[in-house]
Design an enzyme around this catalytic site. Structure first.
Site, PDB file in Angstrom:
ATOM      1  N   ASP A 312       7.312   8.011 -42.809  1.00 34.11           N
ATOM      2  CA  ASP A 312       8.306   8.431 -41.827  1.00 34.11           C
ATOM      3  C   ASP A 312       8.451   9.945 -41.920  1.00 34.11           C
ATOM      4  O   ASP A 312       7.837  10.605 -42.762  1.00 34.11           O
ATOM      5  CB  ASP A 312       9.635   7.713 -42.086  1.00 34.11           C
ATOM      6  CG  ASP A 312      10.506   7.604 -40.840  1.00 34.11           C
ATOM      7  OD1 ASP A 312      10.317   8.406 -39.898  1.00 34.11           O
ATOM      8  OD2 ASP A 312      11.378   6.720 -40.799  1.00 34.11           O
ATOM      9  N   GLU A 513      19.661   7.750 -36.181  1.00 35.41           N
ATOM     10  CA  GLU A 513      19.744   7.619 -37.628  1.00 35.41           C
ATOM     11  C   GLU A 513      20.548   8.755 -38.251  1.00 35.41           C
ATOM     12  O   GLU A 513      20.622   9.852 -37.726  1.00 35.41           O
ATOM     13  CB  GLU A 513      18.331   7.600 -38.220  1.00 35.41           C
ATOM     14  CG  GLU A 513      17.510   8.832 -37.880  1.00 35.41           C
ATOM     15  CD  GLU A 513      16.033   8.605 -38.061  1.00 35.41           C
ATOM     16  OE1 GLU A 513      15.600   8.506 -39.213  1.00 35.41           O
ATOM     17  OE2 GLU A 513      15.313   8.533 -37.050  1.00 35.41           O
TER      18      GLU A 513
END
Length: 848
Positions: A312, A513
């Site tokens: 990620d 997020e």
């Protein structure tokens, strides 16, 4: 489809992928790998962000891929057309072709994007409901259609790979990514993941075509199960529950042929997650980006996954044995492609990796495995046979972006995803001649209606005109109800005695997020999460007291505590985040022209709806797991935390009418032993509440205050800003003062003022700062209220001596606040008249 069957796995299953190995392809890959230099191999493994790389650099390092993060567009143009996207892809594709022109082989370039609910980073694209709403639809066929459409729109921009679907199983409503999960229970995720992958990729033959893209299941594994719902936090589930609750979407997604798995930021706090290099560096912190057990032993060996594992966003750096420019431990754990967005990191990381292979820290066989996997998915995607991006079959076709037939499927998805929680005396559906008073902050707001991951990462900093072809609830009602039936009054300034029925559209601001996490000092109570949320709740209360029948339409990325608002509403619809097609809402809210039910509600909750403000960790009992017991880190849905509306609840107009009293719901007392008073007031940074505070800039002596974008670089006369990744993504701001007196300040929004009295005695104004050069003039820090005089200014230039490293500045409140009874709207102000390039982060007031 309302009956979903979920298997139980006593061990990690071996995957029988729909896209099998091809011996001829494997031989061709092996031939190329054998001819590659070490540097060429490492180039394939590095994936910068569009903003952090140029085509020339891609050519120099022979990069294998790039990505565009949320809010990164060709030439920094939010309004880029499909052709402009494809043209930018051409620049990189041609650069890589040139890079291999003198070699006896070629390796094509590929571009990845976050098309997570449609091609959401592209202007004019179809925006589908977020996954939480799709989970309520219980319709796997619909999911596959959405995947097919998303692939077409991605292909129309010349891109190759989407970081979707998210197959997390969120188990804590405080997590800011709950809406990216289909459900709290793996049954829906297991049923959906494979169908979304099939829609995006098709079969082995279709994947090679120009209308399919590579699919990426994420985030492996357990991101939805962290303690307190903290993004990137600690997952402490047993291995059996990690597998049978949090990994179920991978099993069906990989069976369907997903070619990529993305590593997860979270920690898995389990001894099985061993340190694979205990002899070197600090103690391993159990971050999954460094987990050889989960990435290699489980995923690649036990499960026999033969595709690519990608990290990620800068995820390797959170492993205790890695750093910004060193991913060696993460590579040895089993990561194949390293998403390293920024130029200041990926170039050094490239050289470090080359060096560590040469010195034996990384085995060449590990590199060859990674590159083999990268070339394998490129060949399976037909990239050797595809032309440059702009010349592909669908590339540049603007008519495919937000096409009418695509929007019709999105509209279908909206009406199937809505959940009717309350419908007293069958108030809904409304007749088309019903006069309606429409109010609420979300009634004409595509940001709230669509949520995060829309043009920008957090889904904010957009306006209605940024969504051409989209329909808000206001637009839909005005189009569908008879002429003159809608009175839009967002602030309820009209005479309420003239109205019988009102629709209040309200809900959460968009977030993604980190920024969307509910903080530890907060609860699930919607009205208390942001100061402006209470104003919407007061609209419901005002209408209820005036005797107006209230229909509440609530947009949110998760169920929240709204007992008072539900009780005061006559009908309440959980719309979650429906996306661009507001007509899907009026399809079910209104009768047809004959006065009959137009479309019935079919959505049922995919998450439990809380009855208490602190019931954040309540999930359906996992019936597919033998002898299942509620884990210690969850709350029992059969005890005091029993939901107000259980998983699977949803009323309709036919066979499931309201039968219980929802007008007299219990309301929690204000006091709570689980929610502590905030001891620090975070006003800028990852722990601040977006929407309550705004970073601003101005030139001194001019009435020209402007909002500073968290997403995009900005340039003004003598002043510029650029988002900066400090501790996490876009959590800091690089500011360049260019010799003209200027200010950067944090302003309380919506005309609010904050008292600093609790900090006067022992409090500090604290922030982190990094400078590029020693300031040429005094650097002054202050607070202010409106246009009043500044109390005191503190010169911090004497502390700014360290170049290119962050330091923490602490200013006692007493030094800048003279009167402890005053309230302030500028809670931080930094100014200088000289040259200064600095990064500001983590601005907060705190008690010492």
């Amino acid at each position: 489809m309302n009956t979903l069957k979920t298997p139980y796995f006593s061990d990690w299953p071996k995957i029988d992928s729909a896209i099998a190995k091809d011996p001829a392809m494997e031989a061709a890959i092996a031939d190329i790998v054998a001819q590659m230099t070490l540097e060429e191999k490492i180039g394939q493994m590095v994936q910068p962000n569009l903003r952090g790389v140029t085509p020339q650099q891609a050519k120099e390092y022979k990069l294998g891929s790039i990505l565009n993060g949320g809010g990164a567009w060709p030439n920094e143009n939010k309004y880029s057309s499909a052709q402009e996207w494809a043209d930018k892809a051409d620049e990189f594709w041609l650069a890589i072709e040139e890079a291999f022109a003198d070699r006896p082989f070629r390796i094509p370039f590929m571009w990845a994007t976050d098309a997570v609910h449609g091609h959401n980073n592209v202007f004019g694209a179809t925006v589908f409901p977020h996954n939480i709403g799709l989970g309520c639809a219980r319709d796997p066929d619909l999911i596959e259609k959405i995947g097919e459409i998303t692939a077409i729109e991605v292909a129309a921009t010349g891109l190759d790979w989407t970081f979707a679907p998210t197959v997390a199983t969120p188990r804590d409503l405080r997590w800011g990514r709950v809406y990216e999960g289909y459900s709290e229970d793996p049954e829906i995720t297991y049923a959906y993941a494979g169908r979304m992958v099939k829609g995006l990729q098709g079969n082995a033959t279709e994947l090679k075509s120009d209308n399919k893209v590579l699919s990426n299941v994420k985030h492996w594994v357990g991101d939805g199960g962290t303690q307190f719902g903290v993004d990137r936090g600690i997952n402490d589930y047993s291995e059996d529950l990690l597998r049978n609750i949090h990994a179920m979407g991978y099993f069906s997604g990989l069976e369907a042929g997903a070619q990529v798995v993305m590593s997860s930021f979270n920690t898995w706090n389990n001894e099985t997650n061993y340190d694979h290099a205990p002899e070197s560096g600090p103690e391993y912190n159990y971050k999954i980006h460094g987990s050889k057990y989960l990435l290699t032993d489980v995923l690649k060996q036990k499960m026999a996954f033969d595709g690519v594992v990608v990290t990620d966003w800068h995820g390797h750096s959170e492993v205790s044995k890695c750093s910004d420019s060193n991913a060696t431990y993460a590579i040895n754990a089993g990561n194949d492609v390293l998403m390293v967005p920024e130029q200041e990191h990926w170039i050094d990381l490239y050289h470090q990796t080359v060096s560590d292979v040469k010195n034996g820290t990384i085995a060449l066989s590990r590199i060859d495995d990674a590159v083999t996997r990268i070339l394998r998915i490129k060949m399976r995607a037909g990239l050797w046979d595809k032309s440059q991006p702009s010349e592909r079959l669908l590339a540049g076709k603007q008519s495919l972006i937000g096409a009418t037939e695509h929007r019709e499927v999105a509209r279908e998805a909206v009406r199937k995803s809505l959940v009717l929680l309350k419908n007293k005396h069958q108030l809904l559906p409304l007749k088309r001649d019903q006069k309606v008073l429409l109010t609420g902050s979300a009634a004409d707001d595509l940001n709230k209606q669509s949520g995060g991951w829309n043009l920008t990462w957090q889904g904010d900093e957009n306006q209605l005109s940024d969504f051409p072809g989209a329909t808000t609830l206001r637009m839909a009602l005005e189009a569908e109800l008879n002429s003159g039936c809608v009175t839009f009054d967002p602030y309820l300034e009209t005479d309420l005695s003239q109205h019988q029925v009102a629709i209040v559209a309200f809900g959460e601001d968009p977030y993604a997020e980190m920024m969307g996490d509910i903080k530890e000092w907060q609860s699930l109570e919607f009205a208390t999460l942001k100061r402006k949320y209470r104003a919407d709740c007061e609209l419901v209360d005002k209408l209820h007291k005036a005797g107006v029948k209230v229909i509440s339409v609530f947009y949110s990325g998760r169920p929240l505590y709204l007992n008072s608002e539900i009780a005061k509403s006559d009908a309440f619809v959980a719309a979650f985040l429906p996306g661009s097609e507001g007509l899907g809402m009026t399809d079910v809210l209104l009768r047809d022209e004959r006065g009959e039910v137009n479309y019935d509600f079919q959505g049922t909750l995919s998450f439990s709806w809380p009855n208490h403000r602190n019931s954040a960790r309540v999930s359906k009992l996992a019936s597919h797991i033998p002898n299942y017991q509620v884990p210690d880190n969850e709350q029992d849905p059969q005890g005091e935390h029993k939901p107000l509306f259980s998983y699977g609840y949803g009323l309709n107009y036919s066979n499931n009418l309201q039968s219980t009293d929802l007008d007299n719901l219990s309301v929690d007392a204000l006091a709570s032993d689980e929610v502590s008073k905030q001891q620090s007031m975070h006003i800028y940074g990852v722990r601040s509440t977006i929407g309550d505070f705004q970073l601003m800039g101005s030139l001194q002596g001019e009435d020209n205050g402007f909002e500073i974008s968290r997403n995009n670089p900005m340039q003004f006369n003598g002043f510029s800003t650029r988002p900066y990744n400090y501790m996490q993504q876009q959590d800091a701001m690089e500011v360049q003062f260019q010799g003209k007196p200027a200010n950067v300040y944090v302003m309380a929004t919506a005309g609010a003022k904050e008292s600093l009295s609790q900090y006067i005695e022992n409090g500090l104004l604290t922030f982190d700062i990094k400078i590029k050069d020693i300031p040429t003039e005094p650097v002054l820090v202050s607070v202010q209220c409106g246009d009043s005089d500044i109390d005191r200014e503190v010169d911090i230039s004497g502390q700014l001596k360290n170049i290119d490293s962050f330091i923490e500045i602490n200013i006692p409140a007493k030094e800048i606040v003279l009167n402890d009874n005053r309230e302030f709207d500028r809670l931080f102000n930094i100014s200088t008249g000289g040259d200064l390039e600095a990064v500001l982060a983590n601005i907060r007031w705190r008690n010492n």
